[in-house]
Design an enzyme around this catalytic site. Structure first.
Site, mmCIF file in Angstrom:
data_model
loop_
_atom_site.group_PDB
_atom_site.id
_atom_site.type_symbol
_atom_site.label_atom_id
_atom_site.label_comp_id
_atom_site.label_asym_id
_atom_site.label_seq_id
_atom_site.Cartn_x
_atom_site.Cartn_y
_atom_site.Cartn_z
ATOM 1 N N ASN A 195 123.456 79.795 -38.220
ATOM 2 C CA ASN A 195 122.410 78.934 -38.748
ATOM 3 C C ASN A 195 121.098 79.703 -38.852
ATOM 4 O OD1 ASN A 195 122.568 78.642 -35.803
ATOM 5 N ND2 ASN A 195 121.142 76.935 -35.942
ATOM 6 N N GLN A 196 120.368 79.421 -39.922
ATOM 7 C CA GLN A 196 119.102 80.062 -40.225
ATOM 8 C C GLN A 196 118.082 78.968 -40.477
ATOM 9 O OE1 GLN A 196 118.599 83.575 -40.288
ATOM 10 N NE2 GLN A 196 120.607 83.441 -39.298
ATOM 11 N N ASN A 229 114.140 77.137 -40.628
ATOM 12 C CA ASN A 229 112.873 77.374 -41.293
ATOM 13 C C ASN A 229 111.920 76.283 -40.831
ATOM 14 O OD1 ASN A 229 110.897 77.073 -43.604
ATOM 15 N ND2 ASN A 229 112.071 78.838 -44.305
ATOM 16 N N ALA A 230 110.636 76.604 -40.738
ATOM 17 C CA ALA A 230 109.654 75.599 -40.314
ATOM 18 C C ALA A 230 109.695 74.374 -41.223
ATOM 19 C CB ALA A 230 108.248 76.194 -40.292
ATOM 20 N N ALA A 231 110.043 74.568 -42.477
ATOM 21 C CA ALA A 231 110.275 73.455 -43.394
ATOM 22 C C ALA A 231 111.762 73.124 -43.286
ATOM 23 C CB ALA A 231 109.894 73.844 -44.819
ATOM 24 N N TYR A 232 112.125 72.296 -42.272
ATOM 25 C CA TYR A 232 113.516 72.050 -41.907
ATOM 26 C C TYR A 232 114.531 72.002 -43.048
ATOM 27 C CZ TYR A 232 113.098 71.405 -36.861
ATOM 28 O OH TYR A 232 112.923 71.588 -35.526
ATOM 29 N N GLU A 237 128.070 77.338 -41.283
ATOM 30 C CA GLU A 237 129.255 77.188 -42.117
ATOM 31 C C GLU A 237 128.936 77.468 -43.584
ATOM 32 O OE1 GLU A 237 129.588 73.965 -38.847
ATOM 33 O OE2 GLU A 237 128.012 75.058 -39.899
ATOM 34 N N CYS A 260 127.981 70.299 -44.420
ATOM 35 C CA CYS A 260 128.950 71.400 -44.363
ATOM 36 C C CYS A 260 130.356 70.905 -44.693
ATOM 37 C CB CYS A 260 128.913 72.070 -43.000
ATOM 38 S SG CYS A 260 127.417 73.042 -42.746
#
Length: 160
Positions: free
Chosen positions: A62-63, A65-68, A75, A115
């Site tokens: 998982n990657q 970001n502050a902007a969810y 996956e 996913c």
């Protein structure tokens, strides 16, 4: 009125050692991928590894970001990497491991809804099931024969 009954079969193993050697290796690759996840906001790490029919193993994590909404689940990172780098090569097996950063979770964690839909698209596209193994950081491992076991009544291209 008519009633439809949907049955799902999930195999449950006490731990990783009960899996066949190929599945163990695939889960170990997922565990390694999870250790490299970028999850500074949720503190919940996920790793995924795919076995392709040509023998290649593709990993994803998982990657965030502050902007969810801009982040991606492990996956989908793995599936999209497989699709981009090995177009037309079927995914035969998938291993997923997920846990808070402290590795305290011992309950199997299945893929999220987004996913599941992405996996469903690939199963439909390749016209063969993807065997899915999933676990927490340790402990019990669950296995489904196909995404259809986790997402019955799949929405696919046949509805478009």
């Amino acid at each position: 009125m008519k009633q439809i009954t949907i049955n799902t079969v999930i195999d449950v193993y006490d731990d990783l050692k009960e899996l066949d050697p190929e599945a163990q290796k695939l889960m170990e690759q997922a565990i390694e991928a999870r250790s490299n996840a970028y999850a500074p906001y949720s503190k919940f790490t996920v790793g995924c590894s795919l076995l392709l029919e040509n023998g290649e193993i593709i990993k994803g994590n998982n990657q965030e970001n502050a902007a969810y909404p801009s982040g991606l689940c492990a996956e989908r990172v793995a599936i999209f990497a497989a699709g981009a780098n090995y177009p037309g090569v079927a995914i035969t097996r998938m291993a997923i491991t997920a846990s808070p950063i402290d590795d305290s979770f011992a309950k199997p964690v299945p893929p999220c809804g987004a996913c599941r839909q992405s996996i469903a698209e690939y199963e439909s596209r390749q016209q063969q099931p993807i065997e899915i193994f999933f676990m927490g950081a340790s402990g019990t491992v669950a296995r489904s024969n196909s995404l259809a076991d986790l997402l019955p009544l799949i929405f696919d291209r046949n509805y478009l």
